[in-house]
Enzyme design. Structure first.
Site, PDB file in Angstrom:
ATOM      1  N   GLU A   1      40.319  45.456  72.106  1.00  0.00           N
ATOM      2  CA  GLU A   1      39.552  44.812  73.169  1.00  0.00           C
ATOM      3  C   GLU A   1      38.259  45.599  73.413  1.00  0.00           C
ATOM      4  O   GLU A   1      38.124  46.741  72.959  1.00  0.00           O
ATOM      5  CB  GLU A   1      40.392  44.761  74.450  1.00  0.00           C
ATOM      6  CG  GLU A   1      41.690  43.964  74.326  1.00  0.00           C
ATOM      7  CD  GLU A   1      41.480  42.461  74.134  1.00  0.00           C
ATOM      8  OE1 GLU A   1      40.360  41.961  74.333  1.00  0.00           O
ATOM      9  OE2 GLU A   1      42.459  41.787  73.759  1.00  0.00           O
TER      10      GLU A   1
ATOM     11  N   HIS B   1      36.879  40.615  70.558  1.00  0.00           N
ATOM     12  CA  HIS B   1      37.963  41.465  70.028  1.00  0.00           C
ATOM     13  C   HIS B   1      38.333  41.074  68.607  1.00  0.00           C
ATOM     14  O   HIS B   1      38.211  39.916  68.215  1.00  0.00           O
ATOM     15  CB  HIS B   1      39.193  41.481  70.962  1.00  0.00           C
ATOM     16  CG  HIS B   1      40.043  40.255  70.959  1.00  0.00           C
ATOM     17  ND1 HIS B   1      40.578  39.714  72.106  1.00  0.00           N
ATOM     18  CD2 HIS B   1      40.496  39.450  69.957  1.00  0.00           C
ATOM     19  CE1 HIS B   1      41.319  38.654  71.803  1.00  0.00           C
ATOM     20  NE2 HIS B   1      41.274  38.473  70.503  1.00  0.00           N
TER      21      HIS B   1
ATOM     22  N   ASP C   1      48.532  43.096  63.725  1.00  0.00           N
ATOM     23  CA  ASP C   1      49.097  43.480  65.024  1.00  0.00           C
ATOM     24  C   ASP C   1      50.451  42.831  65.291  1.00  0.00           C
ATOM     25  O   ASP C   1      50.861  41.900  64.582  1.00  0.00           O
ATOM     26  CB  ASP C   1      48.103  43.149  66.158  1.00  0.00           C
ATOM     27  CG  ASP C   1      47.395  41.805  65.982  1.00  0.00           C
ATOM     28  OD1 ASP C   1      47.877  40.977  65.188  1.00  0.00           O
ATOM     29  OD2 ASP C   1      46.373  41.582  66.644  1.00  0.00           O
TER      30      ASP C   1
ATOM     31  N   ASN D   1      35.813  37.455  73.631  1.00  0.00           N
ATOM     32  CA  ASN D   1      35.129  38.665  74.106  1.00  0.00           C
ATOM     33  C   ASN D   1      34.762  39.599  72.947  1.00  0.00           C
ATOM     34  O   ASN D   1      34.375  40.738  73.168  1.00  0.00           O
ATOM     35  CB  ASN D   1      36.003  39.412  75.126  1.00  0.00           C
ATOM     36  CG  ASN D   1      37.328  39.868  74.529  1.00  0.00           C
ATOM     37  OD1 ASN D   1      37.570  39.692  73.337  1.00  0.00           O
ATOM     38  ND2 ASN D   1      38.180  40.456  75.343  1.00  0.00           N
TER      39      ASN D   1
HETATM   40  C1  F6R Z   1      45.564  37.870  65.645  1.00  0.00           C
HETATM   41  C2  F6R Z   1      44.535  38.702  66.253  1.00  0.00           C
HETATM   42  C3  F6R Z   1      43.488  38.164  67.195  1.00  0.00           C
HETATM   43  C4  F6R Z   1      42.975  36.758  66.830  1.00  0.00           C
HETATM   44  C5  F6R Z   1      41.914  36.296  67.834  1.00  0.00           C
HETATM   45  C6  F6R Z   1      41.471  34.869  67.577  1.00  0.00           C
HETATM   46  O1  F6R Z   1      46.423  38.628  64.826  1.00  0.00           O
HETATM   47  O2  F6R Z   1      44.549  39.854  66.016  1.00  0.00           O
HETATM   48  O3  F6R Z   1      42.418  39.072  67.233  1.00  0.00           O
HETATM   49  O4  F6R Z   1      42.452  36.767  65.554  1.00  0.00           O
HETATM   50  O5  F6R Z   1      42.411  36.383  69.142  1.00  0.00           O
HETATM   51  O6  F6R Z   1      42.542  33.987  67.776  1.00  0.00           O
HETATM   52  P1  F6R Z   1      42.430  32.448  67.393  1.00  0.00           P
HETATM   53  O7  F6R Z   1      42.295  32.370  65.910  1.00  0.00           O
HETATM   54  O8  F6R Z   1      43.739  31.853  67.866  1.00  0.00           O
HETATM   55  O9  F6R Z   1      41.235  31.903  68.114  1.00  0.00           O
END
Ligand code: F6R
Length: 233
Positions: A135, A130, A63, A128
């Site tokens: 989401e 995701h 992303d 959550n």
């Molecule tokens: C990052 C992404 C997000 C993260 C997720 C966990 O490219 O797509 O889905 O993997 O928010 O983030 P951390 O590892 O910072 O807890």
């Protein structure tokens, strides 16, 4: 099948993920799907330090924010450069083009993914459930698309910007269908605040309300978690 492996902390998760990625690359993997965030940082550090040859390996990230130049310190381009691309030679590295219009950014990324099917996808997971910027409520059939960031994400990001107008409100993300197409998936999650999401991913109903629950349908998922993240299993 989702296989759960316990690790002590993010450090050990990074080491285990590194070993798995290395094995895959030595066995011919040529495309790595990468994520930003805190969970995979140790993996990137180990890849950067290692003598593993990635010069024939292509990376594609999950992303990118819309409207941030790749040189902006909050962009995911910048994050990947900082943690990996400036330190290790890869054949090519792709992220969605956050400066392109929706039609162009989406079609270009779908073309890249079609030409470079992902061998190993690295994932983190949100509290959550995701994955990527998918989401709760995102269709399991989603492919690369534009998403409106949730207010909590916008609020959390505000501290990194001089004024709130600059805070990205949208992002491009691979969809859940794209993620499921990866041959192998390695998801890293540590900490108590991930426990509910990990429960949903491993044992919960397969529902679009918990995007990561779709991983139960994949035949090769390894989930690297600590005791705290696994406390509800
Ligand atoms: C990052 C992404 C997000 C993260 C997720 C966990 O490219 O797509 O889905 O993997 O928010 O983030 P951390 O590892 O910072 O807890």
């Amino acid at each position: 099948m989702v296989k759960v492996e316990y690790v002590a902390d993010l450090n050990e998760a990074g080491q285990r993920a590194f070993d798995l990625v290395k094995e895959s690359v030595l066995n011919g993997a040529r495309v790595l799907g990468l994520a930003t965030g805190s969970s995979p940082i140790r993996l990137y550090e180990l890849l950067a330090q290692s003598d593993l040859d990635l010069s024939q390996v292509i990376s594609v990230n999950l992303d990118e924010y819309i409207g941030l130049e790749s040189s902006h310190p909050q962009s995911y381009h910048y994050f990947m450069n900082e943690h990996l691309f400036s330190k290790k030679t890869l054949k090519a590295s792709f992220l969605p083009d956050g400066m392109a219009n929706e039609e162009k950014a989406v079609s270009e990324y779908e073309r890249i993914l079609k030409e470079n099917p992902i061998d190993v996808q690295i994932l983190g997971i949100g509290r959550n459930g995701h994955i990527g910027f998918n989401e709760p409520g995102t269709s399991f059939n989603s492919r690369t698309h534009k998403v409106a960031l949730t207010q909590s994400t916008i609020d959390a990001n505000t501290r990194f910007f001089e004024n709130s107008d600059q805070v990205p409100k949208f992002a491009y993300t691979m969809g859940l269908e794209n993620i499921l197409e990866a041959k192998k998936i390695i998801l890293i999650a540590c900490g108590e605040n991930k426990a509910k999401a990990i429960h949903g991913l491993v044992k919960g109903d397969i529902t679009e309300l918990v995007p990561a629950s779709i991983l139960q349908k994949h035949n090769d998922v390894i989930v690297l978690i600590d005791e705290a993240a696994g406390s509800l299993l």
